[in-house]
Motif scaffolding. Structure first.
Motif, PDB file in Angstrom:
ATOM      1  N   UNK A  33      58.404  31.776   3.204  1.00 54.59           N
ATOM      2  CA  UNK A  33      59.746  31.339   2.832  1.00 54.59           C
ATOM      3  C   UNK A  33      60.452  30.710   4.027  1.00 54.59           C
ATOM      4  N   UNK A  34      60.066  31.096   5.235  1.00 50.85           N
ATOM      5  CA  UNK A  34      60.672  30.524   6.441  1.00 50.85           C
ATOM      6  C   UNK A  34      60.212  29.083   6.660  1.00 50.85           C
ATOM      7  N   UNK A  35      58.942  28.811   6.403  1.00 53.82           N
ATOM      8  CA  UNK A  35      58.451  27.441   6.513  1.00 53.82           C
ATOM      9  C   UNK A  35      59.111  26.552   5.467  1.00 53.82           C
ATOM     10  N   UNK A  36      59.241  27.056   4.256  1.00 47.35           N
ATOM     11  CA  UNK A  36      59.894  26.283   3.192  1.00 47.35           C
ATOM     12  C   UNK A  36      61.327  25.958   3.585  1.00 47.35           C
ATOM     13  N   UNK A  37      62.046  26.973   4.088  1.00 52.17           N
ATOM     14  CA  UNK A  37      63.449  26.765   4.476  1.00 52.17           C
ATOM     15  C   UNK A  37      63.571  25.770   5.620  1.00 52.17           C
TER      16      UNK A  37
END
Length: 389
Positions: free
Chosen positions: A68-72
């Motif tokens: 989810x951090x890469x997506x954000x």
């Protein structure tokens, strides 16, 4: 784990996706950057929580899933780009943080890490640097990006011998200039006996090149044990495609020609944008290929996550699931995250797909891969799907 960690901020977003990290200065030969420092380890349970999905996804050996951090980070970067706020120099700071983080992950210094985008390009750099008439020994069935660049040097008298992986160490002779192999074989998941290969190479005076693309991310990798390593991070390290790393020992680097040199390989990046003179970086950066910036924004939180994990624990988790599946299929336990078996007609792969399981087929074999987001329910789902067929 070293204290030199990466942050998870994008080059243009105003807030970081890892708000607890502190900051420390990191100075490279070309760029002064502000680098977040995190000494916090991440547990397996915490890492699993960073994925929004993954049930039934057994294809990390083909393509990893983003956290989810890469997506954000990538969404924030795209929005900043659309708003005219993207900044080339800040992208450069991201690249340097990722370089430091990857170096920490594989136990080398950042000065020995070059960056690029494709395995074949990095292997091609070594292949083009081979002396005329040199001998290279490769394992049969290795991934083409580790084979074709060397076969393409036949016009210079370069000889390529391909032998069974189990015979790689015993096949080296005093005439072998380079032995190149994948630490984990793509088609089968077989883990090479790197200790035996390195021991044999020391005796014969052979340089070693190891592709860790199918290893880094699910098992411990020590790149310092080889003359050079290559890793594309879009599989087990769950970064966007287009982020690859090349580690090289100084003694081997002296044998190589920076055939892909561009402005990013310059000693001073922003003074290297135009000719006529060429001043390349003294360390491994002279082998850098200009980065695809948005991909590195997504790679930063991915590499930061894996460098803070206990990779021995990750291997116990992933290979444990592989052994559990092997038990259910009546196959030998091999301590591998990748499990494959003969499936020439693709029947088993079709059964898995019908059950909503994402797997892959390679070289006439069905292939499943277990990673952080998988658990015993995924093992049971595979066995149920194959039994129903």
């Amino acid at each position: 784990m070293s204290p030199a960690a990466t942050s998870t901020s994008s080059p243009t977003a105003k807030t970081a996706t890892n708000p607890g990290a502190g900051k420390t200065a990191d100075t490279s030969p070309s760029t002064s950057t502000s680098t977040s420092t995190s000494t916090t380890t991440v547990t397996l349970l915490e890492a699993r929580a960073r994925y929004a999905s993954g049930r039934g996804y057994l294809a990390a050996c083909t393509l990893g899933l983003p956290t989810i951090d890469t997506i954000a980070a990538m969404r924030a970067d795209t929005e900043a780009w659309a708003g005219g706020q993207a900044c080339a120099s800040r992208y450069g700071e991201v690249v340097e943080r990722v370089r430091v983080g990857y170096a920490d992950l594989v136990n080398v210094t950042a000065q020995s890490v070059a960056i690029g985008s494709q395995t074949s390009v990095m292997a091609g750099l070594i292949a083009a640097s081979l002396p005329d008439g040199a001998e290279v020994v490769l394992p049969l069935g290795d991934f083409s990006s580790m084979v074709f660049p060397f076969l393409a040097q036949a016009h210079r008298g370069v000889t390529v011998r391909q032998v069974p992986l189990a015979d790689l160490a015993s096949s080296l002779t005093a005439n072998t200039w380079l032995v190149a192999f994948s630490l984990v074989q793509s088609a089968t998941g077989t883990v090479a006996d790197s200790d035996a290969i390195r021991a044999a190479a020391r005796v014969t005076g052979t340089f070693t090149l190891c592709d860790t693309t199918q290893a880094a991310g699910w098992m411990p990798v020590d790149a310092s044990q080889f003359d050079a390593t290559i890793c594309h991070s879009y599989k087990w390290l769950c970064a966007p495609r287009g982020v690859a790393f090349f580690t090289v020992a100084e003694t081997f680097a002296a044998q190589l020609h920076p055939i892909n040199a561009g402005w990013y390989a310059g000693d001073d990046l922003w003074a290297s944008c135009y000719g006529p003179a060429m001043a390349l970086a003294a360390e491994a950066r002279r082998f850098d290929v200009s980065p695809a910036w948005p991909a590195w924004v997504g790679a930063e939180p991915a590499i930061d996550l894996f460098r803070r994990l206990d990779m021995t624990e990750v291997r116990a988790h992933t290979a444990g699931l592989g052994d559990a599946l092997s038990d259910g299929l009546g196959l030998p336990r091999l301590d591998q995250a990748i499990v494959s078996w003969p499936d020439a007609g693709g029947r088993d792969l079709a059964r898995l797909a019908s059950a909503g399981i994402t797997a892959s087929g390679r070289a006439g074999r069905a292939r499943v891969a277990f990673h952080l987001w998988n658990d015993r329910d995924d093992v049971d789902a595979v066995l149920d799907a194959l039994r129903r067929g």
